[in-house]
Design a protein around this motif. Structure first.
Motif, PDB file in Angstrom:
ATOM      1  N   PHE A 119       0.833  -1.199   0.000  1.00  0.00           N
ATOM      2  CA  PHE A 119       0.000   0.000   0.000  1.00  0.00           C
ATOM      3  C   PHE A 119       0.871   1.254   0.000  1.00  0.00           C
ATOM      4  O   PHE A 119       0.618   2.215  -0.731  1.00  0.00           O
ATOM      5  CB  PHE A 119      -0.921  -0.025   1.216  1.00  0.00           C
ATOM      6  N   GLU A 120       1.939   1.247   0.799  1.00  0.00           N
ATOM      7  CA  GLU A 120       2.837   2.394   0.841  1.00  0.00           C
ATOM      8  C   GLU A 120       3.503   2.600  -0.523  1.00  0.00           C
ATOM      9  O   GLU A 120       3.623   3.734  -1.001  1.00  0.00           O
ATOM     10  CB  GLU A 120       3.904   2.202   1.928  1.00  0.00           C
ATOM     11  N   PHE A 121       3.934   1.497  -1.155  1.00  0.00           N
ATOM     12  CA  PHE A 121       4.562   1.607  -2.468  1.00  0.00           C
ATOM     13  C   PHE A 121       3.576   2.181  -3.489  1.00  0.00           C
ATOM     14  O   PHE A 121       3.940   3.006  -4.332  1.00  0.00           O
ATOM     15  CB  PHE A 121       5.063   0.243  -2.933  1.00  0.00           C
ATOM     16  N   GLN A 122       2.317   1.776  -3.416  1.00  0.00           N
ATOM     17  CA  GLN A 122       1.310   2.288  -4.341  1.00  0.00           C
ATOM     18  C   GLN A 122       1.164   3.792  -4.199  1.00  0.00           C
ATOM     19  O   GLN A 122       1.073   4.521  -5.191  1.00  0.00           O
ATOM     20  CB  GLN A 122      -0.031   1.597  -4.100  1.00  0.00           C
ATOM     21  N   ILE A 123       1.150   4.268  -2.949  1.00  0.00           N
ATOM     22  CA  ILE A 123       1.016   5.706  -2.719  1.00  0.00           C
ATOM     23  C   ILE A 123       2.243   6.449  -3.240  1.00  0.00           C
ATOM     24  O   ILE A 123       2.135   7.464  -3.937  1.00  0.00           O
ATOM     25  CB  ILE A 123       0.819   5.981  -1.217  1.00  0.00           C
TER      26      ILE A 123
END
Length: 318
Positions: free
Chosen positions: A247-251
């Motif tokens: 999720f952090e990478f997506q953001i």
């Protein structure tokens, strides 16, 4: 009215001479029937006649498919039509059209919808797209007219599908309308129906239904207040789970969920801090390059240490 060859000798050919004929041209059997031999050696039966001072030729089929006896019978039937003042070529066209109409009457919207999906599905990038088509049509259109002949689908029936959902499920209703239009266009191209498309929007249904923009209420997900982003990212980075990392990478990459879930390690160049997403996975169908921040690279490095390829097994948002 005159009929060519009626006064000449009949039955001049035999099955053996017909097979043996090799000279290109017309070989008469009598009563307007000829065996035509083409320059390439192809043999076919021709009925030559005149009607209202107009000479015509009617093909009766190739010798390999139509026997001499069958050709003579077809010639006899044509001469009977001529005696009544009926053009045999036009009569054959009329019979074929009647047969096509009869066949079309037995082909339902349901059958056409399935045939359309089967024909188009190989070209759809998303494998789930076909099932989405089937699901929406099965839920909304098929209960209304799925078992009716495709030729019988008209505007009142289309409106019966759309009216109950146009104001409450506008996005879904719009997709259903577009899919009905596509199926009906396909059926017309296949000569299974005639006339205008009753599901056409421009110049037709746009006169009966309000525009989507006037009835559709878009409920966007609330955005995180700007002053809370820093704390949220710190908390997210402190999580140790794979999902949180994804999720952090997506953001950080500002990417779509589907792009992140489908990512592979061979798309990531950590040395150049670059993620190259192939066109086949992009909505626009074109290759997309994402420059990665130091934090995004750090997230990937942590994931690589925890789990090996494929990357898509790691990058799954919660």
């Amino acid at each position: 009215m005159g009929v060519g060859e009626l006064g000449r000798q009949s039955n001049r050919l035999s099955a053996r001479t017909a097979v043996a004929a090799s000279k290109p041209g017309y070989h008469p059997d009598g009563n307007g029937l000829y065996l035509q031999v083409s320059p390439t050696g192809t043999k076919s039966w021709i009925f030559r006649y005149s009607l209202n001072k107009r000479s015509r030729e009617m093909g009766l089929g190739e010798l390999t498919l139509v026997s001499l006896a069958e050709a003579r019978q077809a010639s006899l039937s044509s001469r009977k039509l001529l005696k009544e003042g009926v053009d045999p070529i036009e009569e054959r066209a009329r019979v074929r059209q009647t047969r096509q109409v009869h066949q079309a009457r037995s082909i339902t919207f349901d059958m056409c919808a399935e045939a359309y999906i089967e024909a188009r599905a190989p070209g759809w990038r998303n494998a789930k797209h076909a099932e989405q088509w089937r699901s929406t049509l099965k839920t909304y259109a098929l209960p209304i007219f799925g078992e009716l002949p495709i030729q019988d689908i008209d505007t009142p029936l289309v409106m019966k599908v759309l009216d109950p959902i146009w104001h409450t499920k506008t996005e879904t209703a719009s997709r259903v309308r577009g899919r009905m239009e596509a199926v009906l266009d396909w059926a017309k191209a296949r000569r299974l129906r005639e006339g205008d498309n009753p599901a056409l929007w421009r110049g037709h249904l746009d006169q009966l239904l309000p525009k989507r923009s006037r009835v559709q209420t878009v409920a966007h997900h609330p955005a995180l207040p700007f002053d809370e982003i820093g704390a949220f990212m710190r908390d997210l980075g402190a999580e140790v789970g794979i999902a949180a990392g994804g999720f952090e990478f997506q953001i950080l990459a500002a990417a779509r969920t589907r792009e992140v879930i489908g990512a592979r390690w061979d798309e990531i160049d950590e040395g150049r801090a670059l993620w190259v997403i192939p066109g086949r996975r992009m909505k626009a169908g074109r290759e997309h390059r994402v420059v990665l921040s130091k934090r995004a690279i750090a997230v990937l490095s942590a994931m690589r240490a925890k789990r090996r390829p494929p990357l898509s097994a790691c990058l799954r948002p919660p």
